[in-house]
Design an enzyme around this catalytic site. Structure first.
Site, mmCIF file in Angstrom:
data_model
loop_
_atom_site.group_PDB
_atom_site.id
_atom_site.type_symbol
_atom_site.label_atom_id
_atom_site.label_comp_id
_atom_site.label_asym_id
_atom_site.label_seq_id
_atom_site.Cartn_x
_atom_site.Cartn_y
_atom_site.Cartn_z
ATOM 1 N NE ARG A 1 4.129 5.672 -3.901
ATOM 2 C CZ ARG A 1 2.961 5.430 -4.449
ATOM 3 N NH1 ARG A 1 2.224 4.423 -4.019
ATOM 4 N NH2 ARG A 1 2.504 6.181 -5.434
ATOM 5 C CB VAL A 2 7.915 -2.158 -0.546
ATOM 6 C CG1 VAL A 2 8.769 -3.109 0.275
ATOM 7 C CG2 VAL A 2 6.614 -1.858 0.188
#
Length: 523
Positions: A364-365
């Site tokens: 998700r980064v």
């Protein structure tokens, strides 16, 4: 003030003076003990998470506070703790040793050395239960923590301060990814902590030997709670590990911590909770099982410069049963972390290393944790792989395929083969960029699948010393002009390589020569 008030005041002052001088010890006694949990009475002022000492010298941690008794998990021997045995308050919460003296050492969950290398300087201690840094103290994850694994660094990048879950069935290579990531931190000013929970001593010994051989133990601390330890020790181990890391975080340093694995940690906490008489919930886990891991992993973060700029990157490991991501503990861990690396048994059995499912894994980064070069060259690879897997699933039924579909399958096979990587063989980021450039330009299409392993080793040796790649490694950026030159160099190498092989026909050689003649052949 009348005489009565003066007399009461005098008595009170005498009592206070006598109490301070006497310094009474607060003692209680054991009502019952079973499976490492003791029920104790008489310690009315005891606190949650406080340390107590039993008559046999063993320590314990208070876990339940009832109206007329407390419940204590025993950290040491409990076979000789009997009914009416004496219990003494130490008046301090459970704390772990912290500091640089722990680097290169193997300790138990209590903080005692178990590597046979003597005692550890334990001048500094820190409570294992802490509130995680607040949102205002943090900053977004923006710096890469390179694993040295091509597939992960390109498609599922991990940043400093991120919490990336490694999840999959037994024997699919979860621990190998974690250990390779530790090994790849050599010379990168990242201190590493490996927390072993419920593993066999022989398995841990092999891991430590691997770290020593790779010279990674110099910057690594191992916290061990082996399979033979009681559940209380297994429960404490990850909190001891994160506490050690937080001291370095506060000093502005970067830390990588591995929890191997949190499934066994959840099992241990479930067993403890049942012994403590707490009500059960789903799958016999207590209601606070989510809080167990959330309060642990929330302590991994990236602090802003005002608070030192340090980071703790957490790679928790979760074991699944038959690839079931929807069971209780996996879904809890997935919701807490910033993404997951999902390893599949069928990919592992097919010889794909690492056996990562690109479709079910996510970071998700994302590209915020990549440098410009890796970000540029890997931008479209995940889409190409997903397209390949979709088309390949239909191709297995033996239907006739058009030329475009065949090209998608052949190119996808070459990407998968190029991404294969053996354990303990980490790539530097510039080496990863060199290999990703082959996919970006589609130059890998000219190489036979069965020759890719041999080809990439020779290719790396030549490319790493070219001036263009040296320039990129210094600037950590790539211009269009350099990109064109790299494409020419790459194609020239490929042309010389395939001419020396006996497995390529004239048609392939002609295709490479035509691409060399074209301007912008990298587009």
């Amino acid at each position: 003030m009348n005489n009565e008030d003066k007399f009461i005041s005098l008595i009170k002052s005498k009592i206070e003076k006598y109490t301070k001088k006497a310094n009474f010890e607060e003692n209680g006694y054991v009502i019952s003990v079973s499976d490492g949990v003791a029920i104790v009475s008489g310690l009315d002022d005891a606190m949650y998470n406080e340390i107590v000492e039993f008559e046999n010298g063993s320590k314990g941690i208070i876990m339940n506070l009832e109206i007329s008794s407390i419940s204590v998990i025993v950290l040491g021997k409990y076979d000789d703790i009997k009914e009416r045995s004496l219990v003494k308050r130490i008046k301090s919460v459970f704390s772990a040793p912290v500091g640089d003296s722990l680097m290169g050492r193997v300790i138990d969950a209590i903080g005692n050395p178990i590597d046979g290398n003597g005692s550890i300087n334990k001048k500094t201690f820190s409570p294992v239960e802490k509130i995680a840094p607040g949102v205002t103290q943090r900053e977004p994850v923006n710096a890469p923590l390179e694993t040295g694994i091509l597939l992960i660094d390109s498609l599922l990048p991990i940043g400093k301060g991120q919490r990336e879950l490694i999840i999959g069935d037994r024997q699919t290579g979860k621990t190998s990814i974690a250990i390779d990531t530790i090994i790849n931190q050599k010379g990168k000013n990242v201190k590493c902590i490996y927390v072993s929970i419920g593993q066999k001593n022989s398995s841990l010994a092999r891991i430590i030997k691997n770290l020593e051989t790779s010279k990674a133990m110099k910057y690594t601390t191992v916290v061990s709670a082996s399979a033979g330890e009681n559940d209380a020790v297994k429960y404490l181990a990850p909190y001891t590990g994160i506490t050690i890391g937080e001291k370095w975080l506060e000093n502005g340093e970067n830390v990588l911590i591995i929890f191997d694995d949190l499934t066994k940690h959840a099992y241990a906490y479930r067993a403890l909770s049942l012994l403590l008489g707490r009500p059960v919930g789903r799958e016999a886990y207590p209601g606070d099982i989510f809080y167990l891991h959330s309060r642990l992993l929330e302590r991994a973060c990236k602090l802003d410069k005002k608070h030192g700029g340090g980071s703790i990157t957490a790679l928790p490991i979760i074991e699944t049963q038959n690839g079931d991501l929807s069971s209780y503990i996996p879904t809890n861990a997935i919701s807490i972390t910033d993404g997951q690396i999902f390893l599949q048994t069928n990919l592992f059995n097919l010889g794909q290393r690492p056996a990562v499912s690109v479709e079910l894994s996510v970071s998700r980064v994302g590209s915020a944790a990549q440098n410009k070069v890796i970000k540029k060259f890997s931008s479209s690879i995940k889409a190409k792989l997903s397209e390949y897997y979709d088309v390949a699933s239909f191709a297995q039924f033996g239907n006739e395929l058009d030329e475009n579909t065949n090209q998608i399958i052949e190119f996808g096979k070459r990407i998968v083969q190029l991404m294969k990587q053996n354990n303990n063989h980490c790539y530097d980021w510039i080496e990863e960029a060199i290999l990703l450039h082959l996919i970006y330009t589609k130059n890998i299409s000219f190489i036979n699948i069965h020759e890719i392993d041999e080809f990439k080793n020779k290719y790396l040796l030549v490319m790493i010393i070219t001036n263009e790649w040296k320039e990129i490694s210094k600037k950590i950026d790539v211009s269009d002009n350099i990109l064109n030159k790299l494409n020419e160099i790459s194609l020239s190498f490929i042309l010389n390589y395939i001419k020396k092989q006996n497995s390529y026909d004239a048609k392939v050689i002609k295709l490479v020569e035509e691409k060399i003649k074209k301007n912008g052949g990298n587009k």
